[in-house]
Write a protein that holds these residues in place. Structure first.
Motif, PDB file in Angstrom:
ATOM      1  N   ASN A 142      44.325  34.062  47.658  1.00  0.00           N
ATOM      2  CA  ASN A 142      45.072  34.106  46.109  1.00  0.00           C
ATOM      3  C   ASN A 142      45.571  31.774  45.659  1.00  0.00           C
ATOM      4  O   ASN A 142      46.715  32.443  44.705  1.00  0.00           O
ATOM      5  N   THR A 143      45.387  31.692  46.575  1.00  0.00           N
ATOM      6  CA  THR A 143      46.161  30.171  45.977  1.00  0.00           C
ATOM      7  C   THR A 143      45.794  29.751  44.904  1.00  0.00           C
ATOM      8  O   THR A 143      46.415  29.169  43.596  1.00  0.00           O
ATOM      9  N   PRO A 144      44.629  29.931  44.448  1.00  0.00           N
ATOM     10  CA  PRO A 144      43.833  29.576  43.234  1.00  0.00           C
ATOM     11  C   PRO A 144      44.560  29.474  42.063  1.00  0.00           C
ATOM     12  O   PRO A 144      44.622  29.933  41.473  1.00  0.00           O
ATOM     13  N   LEU A 145      45.179  31.736  41.833  1.00  0.00           N
ATOM     14  CA  LEU A 145      45.434  32.238  40.478  1.00  0.00           C
ATOM     15  C   LEU A 145      47.568  31.557  40.371  1.00  0.00           C
ATOM     16  O   LEU A 145      47.245  31.368  39.162  1.00  0.00           O
ATOM     17  N   LEU A 146      47.313  30.995  41.735  1.00  0.00           N
ATOM     18  CA  LEU A 146      48.934  29.712  41.096  1.00  0.00           C
ATOM     19  C   LEU A 146      48.625  28.844  40.573  1.00  0.00           C
ATOM     20  O   LEU A 146      49.585  28.333  39.568  1.00  0.00           O
TER      21      LEU A 146
END
Length: 267
Positions: A142-146
């Motif tokens: 989910n980090t790329p969403l940030l």
């Protein structure tokens, strides 16, 4: 000196030189009554400097590694990195608050600037959260969403800036604002694509470095506080990210960052 230091420093020095040349150009060639800008020696020097920087960064960022996964690119447990990211995140938040407050005081609201302000608040929070993940090595799926938060904010900001500039028939008065805005947007979107394992570090780093120099140059034109804060965010954020990418490309990654090589994170 290592290239992760030399190239960002070159971008800043080139941008400072560009700022000085742009101020010289505006002082000598701008007619405030006709709102026209003539061509003077400073004009050619500014274009020559910017072209030279573009060539330099294109050559030095060419051939950056392609065998690293997102977790390896985005890993920087270094105090200097997290300081720049935290400051840039709060600057982006400040830009959002300043933009919304400015619109609140106007009788006629500009919808794109209202949207820009709201997205800057979202983007600032995402920058802070993503910076924590990169600094502590807490990469997850989910980090790329940030990284998408600041990308949305900068894109809408560029559209809002163009809407303002489109009212001015003299292109030379806003050409550097548009060029710097495009560079910043491409750099931030380059981070997004790299974070999902589909982009190239060379392109992201190239646009980051040229975005730094062009942002410093265009500050010579003078802008409202929300726009100045947006450029300041770009300067700090892209400096931190370009340093991180160049450091990873040089192979100077702490132990533990080489897990999941070529396959991405499995978290």
């Amino acid at each position: 000196m290592k290239k992760e230091i030399l190239l960002p420093v070159a971008a800043w020095l080139g941008g400072i030189g560009g700022y000085a040349l742009r101020r010289w150009e505006l002082a000598e060639a701008y007619d405030p009554q006709l709102r026209l800008l003539q061509t003077v020696p400073a004009t050619w020097l500014l274009w020559a400097l910017s072209s030279a920087l573009l060539v330099l960064f294109a050559l030095t960022c060419r051939g950056m590694r392609k065998d690293l996964c997102p977790k390896q690119w985005f890993y920087a447990p270094v105090t200097g990195y997290i300081m720049l990211i935290v400051i840039s995140g709060f600057v982006l938040l400040a830009s959002g608050f300043a933009g919304l407050w400015q619109q609140r005081l106007l009788s006629v609201k500009e919808n794109m600037l209202l949207l820009t302000g709201a997205l800057c608040l979202l983007g600032g929070a995402c920058v802070l959260s993503a910076g924590r993940s990169v600094y502590r090595g807490l990469w997850s799926k989910n980090t790329p969403l940030l990284f998408m938060g600041p990308s949305f904010a900068t894109l809408v900001w560029l559209i809002a800036a163009y809407q303002r500039c489109a009212r001015q028939p003299e292109t030379s008065l806003y050409v550097w604002q548009m060029l710097s805005g495009v560079a910043v947007v491409l750099a931030v979107y380059g981070m997004v694509t790299l974070a999902v394992g589909k982009g190239g570090a060379g392109r992201a780093c190239l646009f980051s470095l040229i975005g730094i120099s062009l942002s410093l140059t265009t500050l010579a034109d003078g802008y409202d506080l929300p726009f100045v804060l947006m450029y300041l965010f770009g300067l700090l954020y892209l400096t931190a990210q370009s340093w991180m990418l160049l450091r990873a490309d040089s192979g100077r990654m702490p132990q533990g960052a080489d897990e999941d090589e070529q396959t991405g994170t499995k978290e």
